[in-house]
Design a protein around this motif. Structure first.
Motif, PDB file in Angstrom:
ATOM      1  N   ILE A 102      -1.453   9.231  21.247  1.00  0.00           N
ATOM      2  CA  ILE A 102      -2.378   9.625  19.938  1.00  0.00           C
ATOM      3  C   ILE A 102      -0.008   9.518  19.081  1.00  0.00           C
ATOM      4  CG2 ILE A 102      -3.563  11.051  20.144  1.00  0.00           C
ATOM      5  CD1 ILE A 102      -1.971  13.655  19.916  1.00  0.00           C
ATOM      6  N   ILE A 103      -0.788   9.648  17.941  1.00  0.00           N
ATOM      7  CA  ILE A 103       0.419   8.941  17.536  1.00  0.00           C
ATOM      8  C   ILE A 103       0.569  10.586  16.244  1.00  0.00           C
ATOM      9  CG2 ILE A 103       1.620   8.118  15.534  1.00  0.00           C
ATOM     10  CD1 ILE A 103       1.480   5.402  16.938  1.00  0.00           C
ATOM     11  N   ILE A 104       1.489  11.093  16.233  1.00  0.00           N
ATOM     12  CA  ILE A 104       2.092  11.948  15.762  1.00  0.00           C
ATOM     13  C   ILE A 104       3.747  12.243  14.634  1.00  0.00           C
ATOM     14  CG2 ILE A 104       0.765  14.059  16.683  1.00  0.00           C
ATOM     15  CD1 ILE A 104       2.635  15.311  18.201  1.00  0.00           C
ATOM     16  N   GLY A 105       3.831  13.542  13.618  1.00  0.00           N
ATOM     17  CA  GLY A 105       5.594  12.759  13.141  1.00  0.00           C
ATOM     18  C   GLY A 105       5.544  13.890  11.471  1.00  0.00           C
ATOM     19  N   SER A 106       6.079  13.517  11.383  1.00  0.00           N
ATOM     20  CA  SER A 106       6.588  13.970   9.794  1.00  0.00           C
ATOM     21  C   SER A 106       7.073  13.362   8.637  1.00  0.00           C
ATOM     22  CB  SER A 106       7.256  15.331   9.835  1.00  0.00           C
ATOM     23  OG  SER A 106       8.502  14.802  10.115  1.00  0.00           O
ATOM     24  N   PHE A 107       6.099  13.158   7.281  1.00  0.00           N
ATOM     25  CA  PHE A 107       7.177  12.525   6.650  1.00  0.00           C
ATOM     26  C   PHE A 107       7.704  14.179   6.316  1.00  0.00           C
ATOM     27  CE2 PHE A 107       3.374  10.402   6.370  1.00  0.00           C
ATOM     28  CZ  PHE A 107       4.201   8.749   6.892  1.00  0.00           C
ATOM     29  N   GLY A 108       9.733  13.759   5.569  1.00  0.00           N
ATOM     30  CA  GLY A 108      10.901  14.586   4.326  1.00  0.00           C
ATOM     31  C   GLY A 108      11.422  13.819   3.622  1.00  0.00           C
ATOM     32  N   LYS A 109      11.779  14.770   2.639  1.00  0.00           N
ATOM     33  CA  LYS A 109      13.196  13.968   1.612  1.00  0.00           C
ATOM     34  C   LYS A 109      13.854  15.043   1.888  1.00  0.00           C
ATOM     35  CE  LYS A 109      13.992  13.419  -2.343  1.00  0.00           C
ATOM     36  NZ  LYS A 109      13.031  13.789  -4.133  1.00  0.00           N
ATOM     37  N   VAL A 110      15.395  14.906   2.244  1.00  0.00           N
ATOM     38  CA  VAL A 110      16.854  15.399   2.467  1.00  0.00           C
ATOM     39  C   VAL A 110      17.282  15.014   1.595  1.00  0.00           C
ATOM     40  CG1 VAL A 110      18.034  16.515   3.692  1.00  0.00           C
ATOM     41  CG2 VAL A 110      16.009  16.058   4.347  1.00  0.00           C
ATOM     42  N   GLY A 111      17.633  15.848  -0.136  1.00  0.00           N
ATOM     43  CA  GLY A 111      18.282  15.366  -0.742  1.00  0.00           C
ATOM     44  C   GLY A 111      17.391  14.185  -1.268  1.00  0.00           C
ATOM     45  N   ASN A 112      18.850  13.282  -1.168  1.00  0.00           N
ATOM     46  CA  ASN A 112      17.911  11.939  -2.083  1.00  0.00           C
ATOM     47  C   ASN A 112      17.353  10.521  -0.612  1.00  0.00           C
ATOM     48  OD1 ASN A 112      17.842  12.727  -4.035  1.00  0.00           O
ATOM     49  ND2 ASN A 112      20.175  12.089  -4.335  1.00  0.00           N
ATOM     50  N   ILE A 113      17.394  11.323   0.715  1.00  0.00           N
ATOM     51  CA  ILE A 113      16.728  10.232   1.400  1.00  0.00           C
ATOM     52  C   ILE A 113      14.998  11.084   1.767  1.00  0.00           C
ATOM     53  CG2 ILE A 113      17.744  10.421   4.152  1.00  0.00           C
ATOM     54  CD1 ILE A 113      20.921  10.718   3.390  1.00  0.00           C
ATOM     55  N   PHE A 114      14.863   9.961   2.604  1.00  0.00           N
ATOM     56  CA  PHE A 114      13.439  10.650   2.346  1.00  0.00           C
ATOM     57  C   PHE A 114      13.636   9.287   4.283  1.00  0.00           C
ATOM     58  CE2 PHE A 114      13.243   8.952  -1.729  1.00  0.00           C
ATOM     59  CZ  PHE A 114      12.362   9.699  -2.304  1.00  0.00           C
ATOM     60  N   THR A 115      12.706  10.332   4.861  1.00  0.00           N
ATOM     61  CA  THR A 115      12.595  10.338   6.448  1.00  0.00           C
ATOM     62  C   THR A 115      11.580  10.178   7.075  1.00  0.00           C
ATOM     63  OG1 THR A 115      14.023  11.154   8.689  1.00  0.00           O
ATOM     64  CG2 THR A 115      13.450  12.811   6.935  1.00  0.00           C
ATOM     65  N   ILE A 116      11.348   9.816   8.036  1.00  0.00           N
ATOM     66  CA  ILE A 116      10.314   9.568   9.346  1.00  0.00           C
ATOM     67  C   ILE A 116      10.711   9.777  10.702  1.00  0.00           C
ATOM     68  CG2 ILE A 116       8.487   8.320   9.832  1.00  0.00           C
ATOM     69  CD1 ILE A 116       8.383   6.194   7.236  1.00  0.00           C
ATOM     70  N   SER A 117       9.942  10.686  11.299  1.00  0.00           N
ATOM     71  CA  SER A 117      10.328  11.109  12.378  1.00  0.00           C
ATOM     72  C   SER A 117       8.603  11.166  12.730  1.00  0.00           C
ATOM     73  CB  SER A 117      10.257  12.260  12.470  1.00  0.00           C
ATOM     74  OG  SER A 117      11.652  12.614  12.513  1.00  0.00           O
ATOM     75  N   ALA A 118       8.642  10.314  14.546  1.00  0.00           N
ATOM     76  CA  ALA A 118       7.027   9.931  14.999  1.00  0.00           C
ATOM     77  C   ALA A 118       7.438   9.862  16.267  1.00  0.00           C
ATOM     78  CB  ALA A 118       6.408   8.279  14.081  1.00  0.00           C
ATOM     79  N   ARG A 119       5.840  10.097  16.936  1.00  0.00           N
ATOM     80  CA  ARG A 119       6.621   9.590  18.266  1.00  0.00           C
ATOM     81  C   ARG A 119       5.096   9.489  19.048  1.00  0.00           C
ATOM     82  NH1 ARG A 119       6.929  14.604  17.192  1.00  0.00           N
ATOM     83  NH2 ARG A 119       5.211  16.242  17.709  1.00  0.00           N
ATOM     84  N   ILE A 120       4.448   8.636  20.013  1.00  0.00           N
ATOM     85  CA  ILE A 120       3.228   8.241  20.567  1.00  0.00           C
ATOM     86  C   ILE A 120       3.102   9.082  21.912  1.00  0.00           C
ATOM     87  CG2 ILE A 120       2.219   6.693  21.935  1.00  0.00           C
ATOM     88  CD1 ILE A 120       3.553   4.356  19.729  1.00  0.00           C
ATOM     89  N   VAL A 121       2.387   9.614  21.732  1.00  0.00           N
ATOM     90  CA  VAL A 121       2.201  11.136  23.381  1.00  0.00           C
ATOM     91  C   VAL A 121       0.643  10.471  23.696  1.00  0.00           C
ATOM     92  CG1 VAL A 121       0.823  13.264  23.575  1.00  0.00           C
ATOM     93  CG2 VAL A 121       2.917  12.462  22.279  1.00  0.00           C
ATOM     94  N   ASP A 122       1.047  10.377  24.833  1.00  0.00           N
ATOM     95  CA  ASP A 122       0.063  10.129  26.316  1.00  0.00           C
ATOM     96  C   ASP A 122      -1.219  10.756  25.838  1.00  0.00           C
ATOM     97  OD1 ASP A 122      -1.462  10.882  28.926  1.00  0.00           O
ATOM     98  OD2 ASP A 122      -0.236   8.469  29.123  1.00  0.00           O
ATOM     99  N   ALA A 123      -2.172  11.154  25.506  1.00  0.00           N
ATOM    100  CA  ALA A 123      -2.839  11.669  25.271  1.00  0.00           C
ATOM    101  C   ALA A 123      -3.906  12.086  26.814  1.00  0.00           C
ATOM    102  CB  ALA A 123      -4.691  10.977  24.667  1.00  0.00           C
ATOM    103  N   GLU A 124      -3.768  11.603  27.702  1.00  0.00           N
ATOM    104  CA  GLU A 124      -4.453  12.830  29.273  1.00  0.00           C
ATOM    105  C   GLU A 124      -2.522  13.667  29.414  1.00  0.00           C
ATOM    106  OE1 GLU A 124      -6.731  13.882  31.343  1.00  0.00           O
ATOM    107  OE2 GLU A 124      -6.540  11.623  29.998  1.00  0.00           O
ATOM    108  N   SER A 125      -1.681  12.649  29.305  1.00  0.00           N
ATOM    109  CA  SER A 125      -0.731  13.798  29.920  1.00  0.00           C
ATOM    110  C   SER A 125       0.372  14.570  29.365  1.00  0.00           C
ATOM    111  CB  SER A 125       0.606  13.051  31.141  1.00  0.00           C
ATOM    112  OG  SER A 125       1.330  12.222  29.997  1.00  0.00           O
ATOM    113  N   GLY A 126      -0.182  14.362  27.741  1.00  0.00           N
ATOM    114  CA  GLY A 126       1.115  15.057  26.864  1.00  0.00           C
ATOM    115  C   GLY A 126       2.287  14.647  27.019  1.00  0.00           C
ATOM    116  N   GLU A 127       2.925  13.775  27.885  1.00  0.00           N
ATOM    117  CA  GLU A 127       4.013  12.910  27.916  1.00  0.00           C
ATOM    118  C   GLU A 127       4.191  12.151  26.165  1.00  0.00           C
ATOM    119  OE1 GLU A 127       6.747   9.621  30.628  1.00  0.00           O
ATOM    120  OE2 GLU A 127       4.442  10.438  30.877  1.00  0.00           O
ATOM    121  N   VAL A 128       5.525  12.611  25.804  1.00  0.00           N
ATOM    122  CA  VAL A 128       6.239  11.430  25.119  1.00  0.00           C
ATOM    123  C   VAL A 128       5.926  10.457  25.088  1.00  0.00           C
ATOM    124  CG1 VAL A 128       7.808  11.107  23.272  1.00  0.00           C
ATOM    125  CG2 VAL A 128       6.565  13.633  23.486  1.00  0.00           C
TER     126      VAL A 128
END
Length: 191
Positions: A102-128
């Motif tokens: 699965i892919i999970i993450g977040s979008f954000g804005k800090v000041g004038n900077i737009f940011t993305i954080s994303a990670r792929i996680v193994d659905a069986e083990s939960g390992e990133v």
């Protein structure tokens, strides 16, 4: 007739996950992209950016990407709500969808900077399996046009293609510096 269709539909909802699982066991890997959390953007922007990431993943990866409507169907069927759903809950939903990762993450804005954080996680083990971040000094539009493609490549462990940035400000600065250098060489502009 209607009763028969309802009975058939009920049986299919039980059989469908089993058939999906069997098909995936011999086929290519499947990935589910859940809606990213929102940290400073509008809900419409987050939804649009997440959809663009799904599209880019289809274009750059070998994975089968679960359609958003299928995720919504499972959420409704199992009476889950993403707002209160933590990572373990999303892993469980990913397994129900037959996703390997699965892919999970977040979008954000800090000041004038737009940011993305994303990670792929193994659905069986939960390992990133992979984690990335992406920042844009310009706008949410640049996240849509350039950032989501870059993120898709990086999530798949691939090098993103180079895209030239034709910012008007940068072009004016380059032009004036070039012209000044030209005048200097000609001796018209004093050093």
């Amino acid at each position: 007739m209607t009763k028969y269709l309802l009975l058939l539909g009920h049986r299919m909802t039980r059989i469908f996950p089993i058939l999906l699982f069997i098909g995936l066991a011999w086929g290519q890997k499947t990935i589910a992209v859940f809606d990213f959390s929102n940290n400073g953007l509008s809900n419409n922007e987050v939804s649009t950016l997440t959809d663009r990431l799904r599209t880019e993943l289809v274009n750059v990866s070998e994975f089968k990407v679960v359609e958003r409507s299928k995720i919504d169907d499972i959420l409704k069927e199992q009476k889950f709500q993403l707002s209160g759903c933590v990572d373990e809950c999303l892993l469980e939903i990913g397994k129900m969808l037959g996703a390997n990762e699965i892919i999970i993450g977040s979008f954000g804005k800090v000041g004038n900077i737009f940011t993305i954080s994303a990670r792929i996680v193994d659905a069986e083990s939960g390992e990133v399996m992979q984690a990335i971040s992406y920042d844009s000094d310009y706008s949410v539009e640049n996240l849509l046009k350039f950032g989501m493609r870059d993120c898709a490549y990086r999530l798949m462990g691939k090098k993103p293609p180079v895209i030239r940035d034709f910012s008007i400000k940068k072009q004016i600065i380059r032009l004036s510096l070039g012209y000044s250098l030209y005048l200097l060489v000609l001796g018209i502009l004093p050093p």
